[in-house]
Scaffold this motif. Sequence first.
Motif, mmCIF file in Angstrom:
data_model
loop_
_atom_site.group_PDB
_atom_site.id
_atom_site.type_symbol
_atom_site.label_atom_id
_atom_site.label_comp_id
_atom_site.label_asym_id
_atom_site.label_seq_id
_atom_site.Cartn_x
_atom_site.Cartn_y
_atom_site.Cartn_z
ATOM 1 N N ALA A 89 1.510 -3.506 -0.036
ATOM 2 C CA ALA A 89 2.093 -4.851 -0.136
ATOM 3 C C ALA A 89 3.575 -4.854 0.224
ATOM 4 O O ALA A 89 4.055 -5.747 0.936
ATOM 5 C CB ALA A 89 1.885 -5.400 -1.544
ATOM 6 N N THR A 135 1.033 4.402 -5.144
ATOM 7 C CA THR A 135 -0.100 3.552 -5.563
ATOM 8 C C THR A 135 -1.108 3.283 -4.468
ATOM 9 O O THR A 135 -2.203 2.796 -4.753
ATOM 10 C CB THR A 135 0.426 2.193 -6.071
ATOM 11 N N ASP A 194 -0.747 1.006 -2.433
ATOM 12 C CA ASP A 194 -0.651 -0.424 -2.169
ATOM 13 C C ASP A 194 0.349 -0.678 -1.037
ATOM 14 O O ASP A 194 1.536 -0.353 -1.173
ATOM 15 C CB ASP A 194 -0.198 -1.144 -3.437
ATOM 16 N N ASP A 229 3.998 -4.363 3.968
ATOM 17 C CA ASP A 229 3.595 -5.563 4.699
ATOM 18 C C ASP A 229 4.617 -6.693 4.548
ATOM 19 O O ASP A 229 4.765 -7.527 5.442
ATOM 20 C CB ASP A 229 2.227 -6.041 4.208
ATOM 21 N N HIS A 271 4.041 2.623 -1.785
ATOM 22 C CA HIS A 271 2.813 2.904 -1.028
ATOM 23 C C HIS A 271 2.333 4.326 -1.266
ATOM 24 O O HIS A 271 1.127 4.570 -1.426
ATOM 25 C CB HIS A 271 3.076 2.682 0.463
#
Length: 401
Positions: A330, A326, A328, A333, A323
């Motif tokens: 994902a 990037t 991101d 999560d 995280h």
Amino acid sequence: MRTTVAIVGAGPAGLLLARLLDAEGIESVVLESRDRAHVERRQRAGILEQGTADALRAAGAGARMDREGLRHTGIELRFDRRRHRVDLSALTGGRSVYVHAQTEVCKDLIALRLRTGGPLLFGARALAVEDADTDRPRVRYRHGGRDEVLECSYVAGCDGYWGVSRAAVPPALTRTYERSWPYAWLGILADVPPSHHELVYARHDRGFALLSMRPAGGGTGGAPVSRLYLQVPPGTDAASWGDADIWDELERRVETDGGRRLARGAITAKAVTPMRSYVHEPMRHGRLFLAGDAAHIVPPTGAKGLNLAVGDVVTLARALVAHRDTGDPAGIDAYSADCLRRVWQAEHFSYTMTDLLHRHPDASPFDDRLRRARLDRITGCRAAATDFAEGYTGIPFPRDA
């Protein structure tokens, strides 16, 4: 005080997470309610799976494990007065386990943390995790007689079943699954070399027994000493068992045709461990992430507790690094779902092994024959033995699968 990750609990999960984050340049503060001496001497797990050993090496904390720990490539199952070796390495492409006590893992991780200068506060009792569902969670704690607040971006709850982290997840969002087992373990540490060079798991009509070991002197590289266990009723007082009675009962339960007698020696520690299974879902609430015993408990038969905790924090560290690098989310999560898939596999393995090897107080003759049939299958069928060996040496971490 403010940091990126507030880590509540300085057991192996919290300490390894701090080490992994430090290696990636992510700040953290570790809060531990007990003093350093307590953390470094509390006896817990002693079997490290292949993945856990690899994670410790990658974190720079595996040198003493490799030097002083005991690498095991197989285990022995005993039942009906017969011995059966399960060749873990041959069945899993070279995987193995290591006998290396949790106390020694914690000592090494503490030394690394103090060497790098990252904050590690002993005697800092967490009082509450607040605002976990916002982007500015915080941990209230008491240290040195004063109430303090640690502001952060994320909270890692590594403070066990009784800690404040688990309680910070709203009950309306929580589902728990648990089972209490109708037996416990009487465990002893004995100043005598092990009677067998590998772990022995014995099923007997009088109950389960385990022959294990520890490196001598708390990991000083000396000859191993014996760590032994007997199945006993829940609530048993360890002091009610005399030393001679313990040795006699161990002898009965592990005896095989033509086998050698157990080597006996002075018993230096004696305690009873209850057995339960527990899972808390979800393992994430906002920016609070539960890890280790805060989220799941397994009976000790499968040796999964410490290893599950390591899998949790390796998964969390990867998600936080991804995280940051990037943007991101994902991995963050997916943290709870990713960990829970592995947790339930380990719960299933531990449940199966516990049920298989113990004498249930309400078991019928039919039940006992079914358990013996399963043991015959594991020891007589390569496919069944492989499935057992893969479970014993460890379910891969989510991104390793």
